[in-house]
Write an enzyme that holds these catalytic residues in place. Structure first.
Site, PDB file in Angstrom:
ATOM      1  N   ILE A 129      49.881   5.028  19.933  1.00 10.92           N
ATOM      2  CA  ILE A 129      49.003   4.322  18.996  1.00 10.92           C
ATOM      3  C   ILE A 129      48.892   5.120  17.705  1.00 10.92           C
ATOM      4  O   ILE A 129      48.671   6.330  17.725  1.00 10.92           O
ATOM      5  CB  ILE A 129      47.595   4.128  19.598  1.00 10.92           C
ATOM      6  N   LYS A 130      49.038   4.421  16.585  1.00  9.64           N
ATOM      7  CA  LYS A 130      48.829   5.018  15.260  1.00  9.64           C
ATOM      8  C   LYS A 130      47.623   4.329  14.638  1.00  9.64           C
ATOM      9  O   LYS A 130      47.570   3.098  14.586  1.00  9.64           O
ATOM     10  CB  LYS A 130      50.071   4.808  14.393  1.00  9.64           C
ATOM     11  N   THR A 131      46.654   5.127  14.173  1.00  7.37           N
ATOM     12  CA  THR A 131      45.451   4.497  13.633  1.00  7.37           C
ATOM     13  C   THR A 131      44.763   5.392  12.615  1.00  7.37           C
ATOM     14  O   THR A 131      45.213   6.495  12.323  1.00  7.37           O
ATOM     15  CB  THR A 131      44.492   4.083  14.764  1.00  7.37           C
TER      16      THR A 131
END
Length: 281
Positions: free
Chosen positions: A190-192
């Site tokens: 996940i990239k956030t």
């Protein structure tokens, strides 16, 4: 998912993550998503071959690109550099209120033919077009997982309701929600967004329930130490590293920043000490 598929996913994730379970990934989708003006601070970096050659030589663990950039510059990658191919995007040429949808611009089999180790797609959680992107991600994830490839979700909460209720898309409650939604829709990474503090980012990591969470690097900081401190806090919060674009390619010589990031991410070095060691301050 059978044993062969899960082994394939784990092996390919190791192309990005070192033994410490962390990664520094260079992002190269800005020319499409933001426009070539993003490269004006260092114009030669508008040429993907030049900047990718530099970042690979400096030691990034992986590179994220759109399919066309892979065709232009993919042969600049080293054999051990992880390749993440992003299959959704959008431009900033449309009115801002119409930029809440990323459309699919390629297929999993195309990415595999180009040598991808992982497949990425964006979901704007909270967008009026959330359902469209959710379906796109589900289809990409299902197909990629069937073939033993990991999928990465760029989990970006944004939309008018988020602005109205929370005031900003980086509010930890919505970032946490987006990370959980990414985990529950099958993301392997996940990239956030950064949430503003180590304590709140730790809640985002917890909400992802074991799926590695990486920082989205965002706009270039005037003081490199400021960005290194954010990355340090991400690691301290249990994050798995960072996906960085502008804080690398908008610097005349990106190598010192990359090496300082490696010190922080992989060696647990203090940000100021890492910056001094690489001549950034």
């Amino acid at each position: 998912m059978d044993a062969y598929q899960s082994v394939g996913i784990r092996r390919r994730l190791k192309r990005f993550f070192r033994r410490d379970g962390r990664a520094l990934i260079f992002a190269m989708d800005h020319g499409f998503e933001h426009g070539p003006t993003d490269f004006e601070p260092v114009w030669e970096h508008v040429n993907p071959r030049i900047i990718i050659r530099k970042v690979v030589r400096a030691g990034v663990d992986g590179v994220m690109m759109l399919p066309g950039i892979v065709r232009m510059a993919g042969d600049e990658l080293k054999p051990d550099t992880g390749l993440m191919i992003k299959l959704t995007s959008k431009t900033e040429l449309r009115p801002k209120e119409e930029q809440l949808l990323q459309s699919q611009l390629g297929y999993v089999e195309d990415a595999i033919k180009l040598g991808a180790d992982a497949i990425a797609a964006t979901v704007y959680w909270g967008s009026p077009q959330e359902d469209v992107m959710m379906r796109q991600f589900a289809e990409i994830a299902s197909y990629a997982h069937d073939l033993g490839f990991p999928v990465v979700q760029f989990a970006y909460p944004r939309g008018p309701y988020i602005n109205e209720k929370y005031g900003k898309k980086e509010d930890y409650r919505v970032v946490m929600y987006g990370a959980r939604a990414a985990a529950e829709t099958g993301a392997d990474m996940i990239k956030t967004y950064w949430t503003g503090s180590k304590e709140t980012f730790a809640k985002v990591v917890d909400a992802a329930a074991g799926v590695p969470v990486l920082l989205s690097g965002g706009a270039k900081t005037d003081n490199p130490v400021d960005f290194l401190k954010v990355v340090w806090d991400v690691i301290e919060a249990g994050g798995a590293g960072a996906v960085v674009g502008r804080n690398i390619f908008q610097r005349e010589n990106p190598e010192p920043m990359i090496k300082a990031l490696i010190r922080v991410i992989h060696r647990n070095e203090d940000p100021e000490e890492a910056a001094k060691a690489e001549g950034l301050i």
